[in-house]
Design an enzyme around this catalytic site. Structure first.
Site, mmCIF file in Angstrom:
data_model
loop_
_atom_site.group_PDB
_atom_site.id
_atom_site.type_symbol
_atom_site.label_atom_id
_atom_site.label_comp_id
_atom_site.label_asym_id
_atom_site.label_seq_id
_atom_site.Cartn_x
_atom_site.Cartn_y
_atom_site.Cartn_z
ATOM 1 N N GLU A 93 -5.958 -6.415 -3.185
ATOM 2 C CA GLU A 93 -4.495 -6.521 -3.313
ATOM 3 C C GLU A 93 -4.087 -7.822 -4.011
ATOM 4 O O GLU A 93 -3.153 -8.520 -3.605
ATOM 5 C CB GLU A 93 -3.823 -6.419 -1.938
ATOM 6 C CG GLU A 93 -4.179 -5.179 -1.145
ATOM 7 C CD GLU A 93 -3.551 -3.896 -1.697
ATOM 8 O OE1 GLU A 93 -2.887 -3.957 -2.757
ATOM 9 O OE2 GLU A 93 -3.713 -2.840 -1.078
ATOM 10 N N ALA A 94 -4.781 -8.154 -5.081
ATOM 11 C CA ALA A 94 -4.574 -9.440 -5.756
ATOM 12 C C ALA A 94 -3.210 -9.555 -6.414
ATOM 13 O O ALA A 94 -2.787 -10.664 -6.761
ATOM 14 C CB ALA A 94 -5.670 -9.658 -6.797
#
Length: 210
Positions: A93-94
């Site tokens: 989930e960068a």
């Protein structure tokens, strides 16, 4: 240090198996006894525990990244205070990282020779870049797209937000955590057609009244 690492960004739409790929890499590193760490922004609240979980049911423990987490300090503390040497950092989930945190990860790569692989979305439901994704596109050493297919057969581009009836939502906050009940990945053409359908439904009651 003589080690040379890289900052990677691997992006795809929702449902493109990004998380499954991350977890597979973690499993392979563990099998080969290669030191690694899994990380994830705490903004993704779908899991109460500090785990990264894939839609296919596999999961792995991770460390939370908070909005004020200094990722360079985090890595430095691991290496210097706890004596833990990590070859690979895997970040899920960068897109929810801040630009500053992406810069901190780049310093981890530069100063410690680690490899950092960030997995995430490119754009939000309005096709606007997330802050973390934008910065990764700007400074990552390697950028790879994880492709998936729309129901029409074309490549998915858009993470479309939907309501409880499955209709496209075009307004709202950029971040709204959800899974299949809130988002569908579609190609650009299907996204356009669905928005046209939504506009037509909004206009028809007015036309009928007139």
């Amino acid at each position: 240090m003589n080690r040379i690492g890289k900052l990677y960004f691997r992006y795809g739409t929702m449902g493109s198996a990004k998380t499954a790929l991350l977890l597979t890499m973690a499993y392979n590193f563990e099998e080969r006894k290669m030191p690694y760490k899994c990380l994830k922004p705490v903004i993704d609240t779908r899991d109460a525990e500090n785990v990264i979980r894939s839609r296919i049911g596999i999961e792995r423990e991770c460390d939370w990244i908070y909005s004020d987490t200094d990722l360079y300090r985090y890595a430095k503390d691991l290496f210097e205070q706890k004596g833990v040497m990590v070859d690979w950092f895997l970040v899920d989930e960068a897109q929810f990282l801040t630009a500053e945190q992406v810069d901190q990860l780049s310093r981890v790569v530069n100063d410690f020779g680690c490899n950092v692989i960030c997995f995430g979305l490119r754009t939000d439901f309005q096709t606007k870049l997330f802050e973390g994704s934008r910065r990764l596109f700007e400074i990552a050493d390697t950028i790879d797209e994880i492709k998936s297919t729309c129901s029409c057969g074309h490549k998915t581009i858009v993470n479309a937000r939907i309501d409880s009836n499955g209709a496209i939502v075009v307004e709202g906050e950029q971040v709204e955590i959800g899974g299949d009940e809130r988002y569908i990945a579609v190609c650009r053409k299907c996204w356009r057609n669905k928005r046209i359908e939504l506009s037509s439904r909004d206009i028809l009651p007015f036309i009928d009244h007139v």
